[in-house]
Design an enzyme around this catalytic site. Structure first.
Site, PDB file in Angstrom:
ATOM      1  N   GLU A  50       3.213  27.699 119.668  1.00 26.60           N
ATOM      2  CA  GLU A  50       3.763  28.093 121.322  1.00 26.60           C
ATOM      3  C   GLU A  50       3.501  29.489 121.573  1.00 26.60           C
ATOM      4  OE1 GLU A  50       5.718  26.165 123.045  1.00 26.60           O
ATOM      5  OE2 GLU A  50       5.580  24.486 121.746  1.00 26.60           O
ATOM      6  N   GLU A  96       1.022  21.090 131.528  1.00 30.23           N
ATOM      7  CA  GLU A  96       1.207  20.659 132.967  1.00 30.23           C
ATOM      8  C   GLU A  96       2.655  20.857 133.328  1.00 30.23           C
ATOM      9  OE1 GLU A  96       0.252  16.689 135.647  1.00 30.23           O
ATOM     10  OE2 GLU A  96      -1.029  17.139 133.921  1.00 30.23           O
TER      11      GLU A  96
END
Length: 140
Positions: A50, A96
């Protein structure tokens, strides 16, 4: 399956935040890089992923800051907290449809923002307060 949150901390005690519009609150929030754990995923590995995806940051050292239980009344979710030091900035790898602004704040300014309500995301608040204490103790 829980989640992770990582505070990228540079040598001057600046933190790298992500600012993201959160639909439930209809506003942009200050948050530290975070994400959901995949089933069976190691929290440390997820935190490093992350950190790189959201901020384009790699680190030399990661510090375990423990866990929080964000919603104890109705959920067993656990969020694993980390701090990352020895930062190297590369390029974001956003999912996305993910739109994030990156901003740095000093730990002092971030603590002030927690105390006046400008930063209210629970996982971010927990890490900022832990880091403030660790800095005062000379442990980071």
């Amino acid at each position: 399956s829980g989640g992770v949150c990582v505070a990228p901390v540079d040598e001057n005690y600046n933190l790298t935040f992500v600012r993201q519009f959160r639909y439930p609150f209809k506003k942009v929030l200050w948050e530290l890089p975070a994400g959901k754990l995949e089933k069976g995923e190691n929290p440390l590995e997820a935190g490093l992923r992350e950190l790189h995806e959201e901020c384009g940051v790699e680190c030399e050292k990661i510090i375990d800051l423990g866990t929080i239980y964000p919603t104890v009344a109705y959920c067993s979710e656990i969020i694993y907290l980390f701090a990352a030091t020895g930062l190297k900035y590369t390029q974001q790898k956003l999912d996305e449809g993910e739109f994030l602004e990156i901003e740095k704040l000093s730990l002092e300014k971030a603590t002030e923002m927690v105390m006046n309500g400008e930063i209210s995301d629970a996982k971010t608040v927990a890490i900022i307060l832990k880091l403030t204490h660790l800095k005062q103790e000379g442990k980071i």
